[in-house]
Design an enzyme around this catalytic site. Structure first.
Site, PDB file in Angstrom:
ATOM      1  N   LYS A 126       0.831  -1.214  -0.019  1.00 37.98           N
ATOM      2  CA  LYS A 126      -0.335  -0.417   0.170  1.00 37.98           C
ATOM      3  C   LYS A 126       0.923   0.958   0.162  1.00 37.98           C
ATOM      4  CE  LYS A 126      -4.085   1.534   2.359  1.00 37.98           C
ATOM      5  NZ  LYS A 126      -3.818   3.374   1.410  1.00 37.98           N
ATOM      6  N   ARG A 155      -3.424   9.028  -5.084  1.00 38.84           N
ATOM      7  CA  ARG A 155      -4.027   8.321  -6.687  1.00 38.84           C
ATOM      8  C   ARG A 155      -4.173   8.829  -7.649  1.00 38.84           C
ATOM      9  NH1 ARG A 155      -9.346   4.516  -4.928  1.00 38.84           N
ATOM     10  NH2 ARG A 155      -9.252   3.563  -7.152  1.00 38.84           N
TER      11      ARG A 155
HETATM   12  P1  ATP Z   1      -6.399   5.638   3.009  1.00 41.29           P
HETATM   13  O1  ATP Z   1      -6.780   6.915   3.938  1.00 41.29           O
HETATM   14  O2  ATP Z   1      -5.976   4.826   4.019  1.00 41.29           O
HETATM   15  O3  ATP Z   1      -5.370   5.921   1.621  1.00 41.29           O
HETATM   16  P2  ATP Z   1      -8.454   6.025   0.748  1.00 41.29           P
HETATM   17  O4  ATP Z   1     -10.052   6.727   2.066  1.00 41.29           O
HETATM   18  O5  ATP Z   1      -7.395   7.040   0.795  1.00 41.29           O
HETATM   19  O6  ATP Z   1      -7.750   5.154   2.139  1.00 41.29           O
HETATM   20  P3  ATP Z   1      -8.974   3.849   0.137  1.00 41.29           P
HETATM   21  O7  ATP Z   1      -9.888   3.806  -1.104  1.00 41.29           O
HETATM   22  O8  ATP Z   1      -9.809   3.639   1.555  1.00 41.29           O
HETATM   23  O9  ATP Z   1      -8.834   4.962   0.369  1.00 41.29           O
HETATM   24  O10 ATP Z   1      -7.519   2.566   0.538  1.00 41.29           O
HETATM   25  C1  ATP Z   1      -6.827   3.105  -0.944  1.00 41.29           C
HETATM   26  C2  ATP Z   1      -6.032   3.744  -0.948  1.00 41.29           C
HETATM   27  O11 ATP Z   1      -4.619   3.323  -1.158  1.00 41.29           O
HETATM   28  C3  ATP Z   1      -6.139   3.889  -2.866  1.00 41.29           C
HETATM   29  O12 ATP Z   1      -7.211   5.485  -2.842  1.00 41.29           O
HETATM   30  C4  ATP Z   1      -4.573   4.548  -2.720  1.00 41.29           C
HETATM   31  O13 ATP Z   1      -4.561   5.288  -3.037  1.00 41.29           O
HETATM   32  C5  ATP Z   1      -4.038   3.857  -2.279  1.00 41.29           C
HETATM   33  N1  ATP Z   1      -3.226   2.852  -2.669  1.00 41.29           N
HETATM   34  C6  ATP Z   1      -1.571   2.139  -2.492  1.00 41.29           C
HETATM   35  N2  ATP Z   1      -1.180   1.381  -2.931  1.00 41.29           N
HETATM   36  C7  ATP Z   1      -2.453   1.027  -3.127  1.00 41.29           C
HETATM   37  C8  ATP Z   1      -2.136  -0.301  -4.158  1.00 41.29           C
HETATM   38  N3  ATP Z   1      -1.397  -0.980  -4.335  1.00 41.29           N
HETATM   39  N4  ATP Z   1      -3.586  -0.151  -4.727  1.00 41.29           N
HETATM   40  C9  ATP Z   1      -4.862   0.092  -4.294  1.00 41.29           C
HETATM   41  N5  ATP Z   1      -4.559   1.226  -4.227  1.00 41.29           N
HETATM   42  C10 ATP Z   1      -3.593   1.493  -3.479  1.00 41.29           C
END
Ligand code: ATP
Length: 621
Positions: free
Chosen positions: A255, A260
């Site tokens: 992760k 993103r």
């Molecule tokens: P967080 O605050 O935990 O980053 P979030 O609420 O922004 O989560 P989530 O969809 O819950 O978003 O968690 C996934 C996020 O992790 C994705 O939005 C992406 O930005 C990030 N990420 C990092 N590495 C990866 C990966 N290998 N595959 C998918 N997402 C990843």
């Protein structure tokens, strides 16, 4: 339809706070509208002239609108200003002066008092796209002339829209509900409409399609390069065992802790998709004039177009992507140019800026770790399995220095997941992502096709919570100097479509963070608590704010509290008191600011359902 008629609908919408009544009013509006105007209506209901992902803003300040109202009504700017100070709403001021004008001098309403929605929309969009030197005066002229021509009630809304003050108190989800109601008189089609909206998040497109072709029109909505797809989200779990029990053999990826990006790429001649609204060709060209080779567009988590911020990623895409058309996603991370090591999020995030982009790009170059492919060479991959998508992703990303395919292990052994997880954490990563091998890409959904397993902190709560700042108090002591003492935060309750509170935070911010919060909050101050805020009297604020600032909050635990409204249920007590609290709401224990989430909007914050699930997860620990 005349704009006057739409204004009557606006008035009815303003008069209710009940979601069901809003849905009913909207559905009769949609029934009455022609398909050539329903798109415009949808944008106007959101106080906009374009879909949310287009960076088209009005850029109108109160001062400019005061001049336009003065010009339209023949009243001095001084008098308009004084009345504005008294009324607090320039829309009402314009309406009042128009009524006075009509009484004293009927022709002031003009022959064109019967302007249609499309005619007024056309002026508003001109105002929005006008830029550069002298544009302020031109905007004032255009609006002044328009306000002069229209009736008082229409003036109220024509003034509020460019000032971003329409605020009818519902989200795009209520509009989707109303489209279903328009078709069948209830919410039957809502989830299907929402699925299409997540792939093409343009209300005008969805509304027009439904109006013209019914649900059949939405059956085969495909992604289109240039139009962002709502990003899929991950559920949470806290052990390798739980992950394997839930999704079986799966792909484990690091992760990465950056931000993103959804990349849209077209190698051959690119033409912008035709706008869904009926614009004169000149405006159409002015707005959507991108016709070029090697077209790259980058969208952030909240679908903001961030292409200009990351020229190095754009260059990498044109060098390394081997496809005529593609939409794919990845996480961008900054690297330390001296050591080649990945930088922590706090440093990577410095790349999100509008100015001095090139200088910062040299200081902190980005690497993009791609992890999913949604569309390639005219084919939608959304309903293909993750394995298939990943295989195709590997085929189109060629070796190079800027873009990589995320590292991946396929396994079904919980102990191996723990080893990879520990290794990731020891290398400073957030944890791992687990992906269901046959999982489809569900645009906009948060489900167990993706699972995030993050490192645990001292408290019971393993994940942070993304909240909006709803208001603040002036505060006492040292923080008086910042002008902000504590701030109220909330999550979103999707059932009642309201922001509900989980904490008021008064400690744990650095001086710099307090100052930053104060500066940002000035932009979003409003006079009254919005209708879609559910706040207990005990949590009232000195200053209310629009739900624009997203803050990521870390807490030790989710507890129960009667003064917070997240998940709180009111009901009659034995004594028959109808307002007595039955179940206290969810609240955060020892909440502290982790970081400002500029990459997220109010649509991306944690929902009440998620808080509930996190509460359950915490009980298992
Ligand atoms: P967080 O605050 O935990 O980053 P979030 O609420 O922004 O989560 P989530 O969809 O819950 O978003 O968690 C996934 C996020 O992790 C994705 O939005 C992406 O930005 C990030 N990420 C990092 N590495 C990866 C990966 N290998 N595959 C998918 N997402 C990843």
């Amino acid at each position: 339809m005349l704009f006057r008629r739409l204004s009557e609908y606006f008035t009815r919408l303003e008069a209710t706070t009940l979601r069901l009544s809003m849905t009913e009013i909207l559905s009769s509006l949609f029934k009455e509208a022609k398909s050539s105007e329903i798109g415009e209506i949808c944008y106007l209901l959101q106080g906009r002239v374009a879909p949310l992902y287009e960076a088209i803003e009005f850029g109108m300040a109160d001062k400019m609108m005061i001049k336009a109202v003065a010009m339209a009504t023949g009243i001095t700017t001084g008098e308009v200003n004084t009345t504005f100070k008294r009324e607090g709403d320039l829309g009402i001021v314009a309406e009042k002066f128009k009524i006075q004008n009509v009484k004293g001098n009927p022709p002031a309403c003009g022959q064109k008092a019967k302007l249609t929605i499309n005619e007024i929309f056309e002026v508003l969009i001109k105002v929005a796209i006008m830029g550069g030197e002298g544009s302020q005066d031109e905007k004032i002229n255009l609006l002044g002339n328009l306000i002069r021509e229209i009736d008082p009630l229409s003036a109220r809304y024509v003034v509020r829209i460019p000032l971003n003050k329409l605020r009818l108190g519902f989200s795009d989800m209520t509009i989707l509900d109303a489209l279903s109601w328009m078709l069948c008189g209830d919410k039957k089609y809502r989830s299907e409409i929402e699925r299409a909206y997540n792939v093409r998040p343009d209300l005008a497109f969805i509304a027009k399609t439904v109006k013209e072709k019914g649900m059949e029109g939405l059956a085969n909505i495909n992604p289109q390069v240039g139009i962002p797809i709502q990003m899929t989200r991950a559920e949470r779990m806290s052990s390798g065992r739980d992950i394997i029990d839930k999704i079986g053999k799966c792909a484990i990826e690091p992760k990465y802790d950056g931000f993103r990006l959804q990349v849209h790429y077209c190698k051959s001649e690119y033409r912008n998709p035709k706008s869904e609204i009926n614009l004169k060709p000149k405006i159409q060209k002015n707005l959507f004039n991108e016709e070029k080779k090697d077209y790259v567009k980058l969208f952030s988590r909240n679908l903001e177009d961030v292409t200009k911020m990351y020229p190095d990623v754009v260059a990498g895409v044109t060098k390394q992507v081997n496809a005529t058309e593609a939409i794919f996603e990845g996480e961008a991370i900054g690297i330390n140019i001296k050591t080649g090591q990945y930088l922590p999020f706090q440093e990577t995030v410095q790349r999100k800026r509008k100015y001095n982009v090139e200088i910062k790009a040299k200081e902190i170059p980005l690497k993009l770790f791609t992890f999913d492919l949604l569309f390639v060479n005219g084919e939608s991959l959304l309903s293909q399995s993750f394995c298939q998508r990943r295989k195709k992703l590997e085929q189109i990303v060629s070796k190079g220095e800027d873009i990589f395919v995320a590292k991946q292990d396929i396994l079904d052994d919980p102990a191996r997941i723990e080893i990879i997880f520990e290794d990731a954490v020891s290398r400073g990563l957030e944890g791992v992502m687990a992906k269901k091998l046959d999982g489809v890409y569900r645009a906009g959904a948060r489900d167990f096709n993706w699972i995030k397993y993050k490192k645990s902190y001292a408290g019971k709560l393993t994940d942070t919570i993304d909240t909006v700042v709803m208001g603040y108090d002036f505060g006492q002591g040292k923080r008086t100097s910042f002008g902000i003492g504590d701030f109220l935060i909330g999550v979103f309750d999707t059932k009642i479509e309201k922001f509900v509170t989980v904490a008021k935070i008064g400690t744990g911010l650095t001086d710099v963070e307090w100052k930053e919060l104060k500066i940002r909050s000035q932009k979003f101050k409003i006079d009254n608590k919005p209708n879609n805020y559910d706040v207990d009297n005990a949590m009232g604020c000195d200053v209310w704010m629009m739900p624009k600032i997203v803050v990521e909050i870390r807490a030790d635990e989710i507890t129960r509290s009667p003064v917070h409204t997240a998940g709180r249920m009111m009901g009659p007590s034995k004594s028959g008191n109808a307002q007595e609290v039955k179940v206290a709401g969810f609240a955060l224990r020892f909440p502290r600011l982790e970081r400002f989430r500029n990459d997220k909007s109010q649509n991306d914050i944690t929902t009440l359902d998620e808080v509930e699930r996190m509460y359950e997860l915490q009980k298992q620990k």
